[in-house]
Design a protein around this motif. Structure first.
Motif, PDB file in Angstrom:
ATOM      1  N   PRO A 197       1.871  -5.031 -11.190  1.00  0.00           N
ATOM      2  CA  PRO A 197       1.382  -3.976 -10.281  1.00  0.00           C
ATOM      3  C   PRO A 197       2.480  -3.008  -9.870  1.00  0.00           C
ATOM      4  O   PRO A 197       2.260  -1.809  -9.756  1.00  0.00           O
ATOM      5  N   LEU A 198       3.702  -3.529  -9.660  1.00  0.00           N
ATOM      6  CA  LEU A 198       4.823  -2.659  -9.293  1.00  0.00           C
ATOM      7  C   LEU A 198       5.161  -1.666 -10.398  1.00  0.00           C
ATOM      8  O   LEU A 198       5.517  -0.518 -10.128  1.00  0.00           O
ATOM      9  N   LYS A 232       5.660   3.646   0.441  1.00  0.00           N
ATOM     10  CA  LYS A 232       5.076   2.645   1.335  1.00  0.00           C
ATOM     11  C   LYS A 232       4.477   1.488   0.534  1.00  0.00           C
ATOM     12  O   LYS A 232       4.642   0.311   0.881  1.00  0.00           O
ATOM     13  N   LEU A 233       3.776   1.828  -0.546  1.00  0.00           N
ATOM     14  CA  LEU A 233       3.155   0.813  -1.391  1.00  0.00           C
ATOM     15  C   LEU A 233       4.221  -0.027  -2.099  1.00  0.00           C
ATOM     16  O   LEU A 233       4.092  -1.252  -2.220  1.00  0.00           O
ATOM     17  N   GLN A 234       5.269   0.624  -2.552  1.00  0.00           N
ATOM     18  CA  GLN A 234       6.368  -0.095  -3.213  1.00  0.00           C
ATOM     19  C   GLN A 234       7.013  -1.095  -2.260  1.00  0.00           C
ATOM     20  O   GLN A 234       7.277  -2.247  -2.616  1.00  0.00           O
ATOM     21  N   LYS A 235       7.270  -0.628  -1.027  1.00  0.00           N
ATOM     22  CA  LYS A 235       7.893  -1.493  -0.029  1.00  0.00           C
ATOM     23  C   LYS A 235       7.013  -2.701   0.272  1.00  0.00           C
ATOM     24  O   LYS A 235       7.490  -3.850   0.376  1.00  0.00           O
ATOM     25  N   LEU A 236       5.717  -2.466   0.381  1.00  0.00           N
ATOM     26  CA  LEU A 236       4.758  -3.541   0.649  1.00  0.00           C
ATOM     27  C   LEU A 236       4.749  -4.572  -0.471  1.00  0.00           C
ATOM     28  O   LEU A 236       4.818  -5.782  -0.228  1.00  0.00           O
ATOM     29  N   SER A 278      -5.529  -0.323   2.011  1.00  0.00           N
ATOM     30  CA  SER A 278      -6.210  -1.440   2.675  1.00  0.00           C
ATOM     31  C   SER A 278      -6.609  -2.552   1.703  1.00  0.00           C
ATOM     32  O   SER A 278      -6.495  -3.733   2.021  1.00  0.00           O
ATOM     33  N   THR A 279      -7.085  -2.173   0.526  1.00  0.00           N
ATOM     34  CA  THR A 279      -7.491  -3.207  -0.448  1.00  0.00           C
ATOM     35  C   THR A 279      -6.285  -3.990  -0.937  1.00  0.00           C
ATOM     36  O   THR A 279      -6.337  -5.217  -1.092  1.00  0.00           O
ATOM     37  N   VAL A 280      -5.167  -3.270  -1.183  1.00  0.00           N
ATOM     38  CA  VAL A 280      -3.932  -3.937  -1.608  1.00  0.00           C
ATOM     39  C   VAL A 280      -3.482  -4.935  -0.534  1.00  0.00           C
ATOM     40  O   VAL A 280      -3.138  -6.079  -0.835  1.00  0.00           O
ATOM     41  N   LYS A 281      -3.487  -4.514   0.734  1.00  0.00           N
ATOM     42  CA  LYS A 281      -3.070  -5.382   1.832  1.00  0.00           C
ATOM     43  C   LYS A 281      -3.938  -6.632   1.904  1.00  0.00           C
ATOM     44  O   LYS A 281      -3.440  -7.749   2.099  1.00  0.00           O
ATOM     45  N   THR A 282      -5.258  -6.445   1.764  1.00  0.00           N
ATOM     46  CA  THR A 282      -6.176  -7.594   1.827  1.00  0.00           C
ATOM     47  C   THR A 282      -5.897  -8.594   0.709  1.00  0.00           C
ATOM     48  O   THR A 282      -5.829  -9.808   0.928  1.00  0.00           O
ATOM     49  N   LEU A 283      -5.702  -8.082  -0.500  1.00  0.00           N
ATOM     50  CA  LEU A 283      -5.411  -8.960  -1.640  1.00  0.00           C
ATOM     51  C   LEU A 283      -4.092  -9.705  -1.428  1.00  0.00           C
ATOM     52  O   LEU A 283      -3.984 -10.901  -1.735  1.00  0.00           O
ATOM     53  N   LEU A 284      -3.084  -9.006  -0.912  1.00  0.00           N
ATOM     54  CA  LEU A 284      -1.785  -9.641  -0.680  1.00  0.00           C
ATOM     55  C   LEU A 284      -1.855 -10.694   0.415  1.00  0.00           C
ATOM     56  O   LEU A 284      -1.158 -11.709   0.361  1.00  0.00           O
ATOM     57  N   GLU A 285      -2.707 -10.457   1.427  1.00  0.00           N
ATOM     58  CA  GLU A 285      -2.899 -11.459   2.488  1.00  0.00           C
ATOM     59  C   GLU A 285      -3.447 -12.758   1.913  1.00  0.00           C
ATOM     60  O   GLU A 285      -3.203 -13.847   2.439  1.00  0.00           O
ATOM     61  N   TRP A 344       8.112  -6.588  -0.725  1.00  0.00           N
ATOM     62  CA  TRP A 344       8.222  -7.620   0.301  1.00  0.00           C
ATOM     63  C   TRP A 344       7.406  -8.849  -0.071  1.00  0.00           C
ATOM     64  O   TRP A 344       7.886  -9.986   0.012  1.00  0.00           O
ATOM     65  N   HIS A 345       6.169  -8.640  -0.502  1.00  0.00           N
ATOM     66  CA  HIS A 345       5.311  -9.774  -0.877  1.00  0.00           C
ATOM     67  C   HIS A 345       5.821 -10.475  -2.133  1.00  0.00           C
ATOM     68  O   HIS A 345       5.704 -11.703  -2.256  1.00  0.00           O
ATOM     69  N   LEU A 346       6.384  -9.695  -3.054  1.00  0.00           N
ATOM     70  CA  LEU A 346       6.937 -10.301  -4.278  1.00  0.00           C
ATOM     71  C   LEU A 346       8.073 -11.255  -3.932  1.00  0.00           C
ATOM     72  O   LEU A 346       8.141 -12.381  -4.458  1.00  0.00           O
ATOM     73  N   GLU A 347       8.978 -10.849  -3.052  1.00  0.00           N
ATOM     74  CA  GLU A 347      10.087 -11.712  -2.644  1.00  0.00           C
ATOM     75  C   GLU A 347       9.589 -12.942  -1.901  1.00  0.00           C
ATOM     76  O   GLU A 347      10.105 -14.050  -2.094  1.00  0.00           O
ATOM     77  N   GLU A 348       8.578 -12.772  -1.052  1.00  0.00           N
ATOM     78  CA  GLU A 348       8.013 -13.912  -0.333  1.00  0.00           C
ATOM     79  C   GLU A 348       7.397 -14.920  -1.308  1.00  0.00           C
ATOM     80  O   GLU A 348       7.531 -16.136  -1.147  1.00  0.00           O
ATOM     81  N   GLN A 349       6.695 -14.403  -2.315  1.00  0.00           N
ATOM     82  CA  GLN A 349       6.078 -15.293  -3.310  1.00  0.00           C
ATOM     83  C   GLN A 349       7.143 -16.028  -4.119  1.00  0.00           C
ATOM     84  O   GLN A 349       6.984 -17.209  -4.438  1.00  0.00           O
ATOM     85  N   ARG A 350       8.230 -15.338  -4.446  1.00  0.00           N
ATOM     86  CA  ARG A 350       9.323 -15.986  -5.180  1.00  0.00           C
ATOM     87  C   ARG A 350       9.950 -17.105  -4.351  1.00  0.00           C
ATOM     88  O   ARG A 350      10.271 -18.171  -4.877  1.00  0.00           O
ATOM     89  N   LYS A 351      10.120 -16.848  -3.056  1.00  0.00           N
ATOM     90  CA  LYS A 351      10.684 -17.882  -2.173  1.00  0.00           C
ATOM     91  C   LYS A 351       9.786 -19.107  -2.126  1.00  0.00           C
ATOM     92  O   LYS A 351      10.244 -20.244  -2.199  1.00  0.00           O
ATOM     93  N   ARG A 352       8.472 -18.874  -2.003  1.00  0.00           N
ATOM     94  CA  ARG A 352       7.523 -20.004  -1.948  1.00  0.00           C
ATOM     95  C   ARG A 352       7.550 -20.800  -3.251  1.00  0.00           C
ATOM     96  O   ARG A 352       7.540 -22.027  -3.243  1.00  0.00           O
TER      97      ARG A 352
END
Length: 366
Positions: A43-44, A55-59, A21-28, A62-70
């Motif tokens: 972190p990875l 599950k944590l790796q997948k999360l 939950s804390t990881v998800k909040t920080l990534l949001e 996904w966020h790493l790729e989104e950040q790279r795109k941005r």
């Protein structure tokens, strides 16, 4: 204490508590997935390959790729803005097609490297080559050096955009032991930017009868720092005499890898330069606030320059002909206007007659 971000710590905790939950909040809130701690670990990298981390790796992936795109989209927008800025600078350079192509190549390559890094790719750092600008006075060598300084700073190759302009008298001393320190001071002043050595051929005299000439010592001092990456050196001068400089040091062509030839301007190109200058007057200029009469088209001004100047005069002055021509034209405007003139358009408009008078005066003094 060890450079960990909140995301590093949250990942470390999640592995043990099986609570993301804390990881998800920080990534949001867009916590940086590519941040590294003091050991170079993201972190990875801290995720174990054991059960429970999938599950944590997948999360995180996904966020790493989104950040790279941005980051790539942001870098793309910045790249376009920087290229537009460069094109605006280049638009004020008349002629020099080969050099403009090279400037665009450098700029595009360097800015694409910025985007590659934004995508998380590792690419080697570029270094600008040292150059020689060959041509007659007034062909735009100094102006192009200043544009190049802005370009190299804009794309991160140089930490500053300063261009330190020097000639023989700035580098060469009159006595034994003076030249080295004098040259090194100028090199130090230029660090982080461009050292522009104008009339570089004067460092190597035509006659070697004078054993007390220290120009070669100054040249060798400059050559000794050209591999350091601290300064970009541009040697400028007439094409033929510059051959002496090239032949004087066996390492010259190894270090100076780009040679650009600045041709004499035609009457048409001089007319274009005149129009560019009139359209880009700074407030401190004596011509600020003045404009050309509609009859002063580029074609009309080119024909005027062609008929009122000699080929020898154009070759000797090149772009240096334009400024005094305009200053003389403004003085002629003042001379023919009456103090009673209240027409705001007429009082600030330079005509073809004024330009012709400006050229006549210039011809008498040159």
């Amino acid at each position: 204490m060890n450079g960990m971000t909140p995301l590093h710590l949250a990942v470390w905790y999640s592995l043990r508590a099986e609570d993301c939950s804390t990881v998800k909040t920080l990534l949001e809130y867009n916590a940086d997935c590519s941040a590294k701690d003091n050991e170079g670990m993201t972190p990875l990298n801290h995720l174990a390959q054991g059960p429970g981390s999938e599950k944590l790796q997948k999360l995180l992936h996904w966020h790493l790729e989104e950040q790279r795109k941005r980051k790539a989209i942001e870098a793309c927008s910045e790249t376009k803005a920087k290229m537009d800025e460069l094109e605006n600078e280049i638009s004020n350079v008349v002629g020099l097609h080969e050099l403009k192509v090279q400037l665009r190549k450098w700029a595009k390559g360097m800015l694409l490297d910025e985007r590659r890094r934004a995508l998380g790719l590792k690419v080697g750092a570029r270094r600008s080559p040292h150059m020689a600008f060959l041509g007659n006075p007034g062909t735009g060598k100094t102006m192009v050096a200043r544009i190049l300084g802005k370009l190299l700073h804009m794309v991160g190759i140089l930490p500053t955009d300063k261009v330190t302009e020097v000639q023989r008298t700035d580098l060469v001393g009159e006595f034994v032991g003076h030249t080295g320190p004098k040259t090194r001071r100028k090199i130090k002043d230029a660090e982080g930017g461009i050292l522009f050595v104008d009339e570089a051929y004067r460092l190597i005299p035509m006659q070697k009868a004078d054993d007390k000439d220290y120009g070669l010592e100054a040249l060798e001092e400059i050559m000794s720092v050209m591999d350091s990456g601290k300064v970009v050196v541009i040697f400028a001068g007439y094409s033929e005499p510059m051959k002496r400089v090239i032949a004087s040091n066996e390492g010259f062509c190894r270090r100076v890898t780009k040679f650009f030839y600045f041709n004499d301007f035609s009457s048409e190109e001089l007319a274009k330069i005149l129009h560019i200058k009139m359209n880009n007057q700074a407030e401190e200029s004596s011509l600020y606030g003045f404009k050309l009469h509609p009859s002063c088209t580029e074609e009309a001004v080119a024909a005027l320059i062609e008929s009122e100047t000699t080929e020898k005069q154009r070759k000797e002055m090149n772009g240096g002909l334009v400024d005094p021509m305009l200053v003389n034209a403004r003085e002629n405007l003042d001379l023919r206007l009456s103090f009673d003139c209240i027409d705001t358009d007429e009082i600030q408009t330079i005509t073809l007659e004024d330009l012709e008078a400006g050229l006549h005066l210039l011809s008498r003094t040159s």
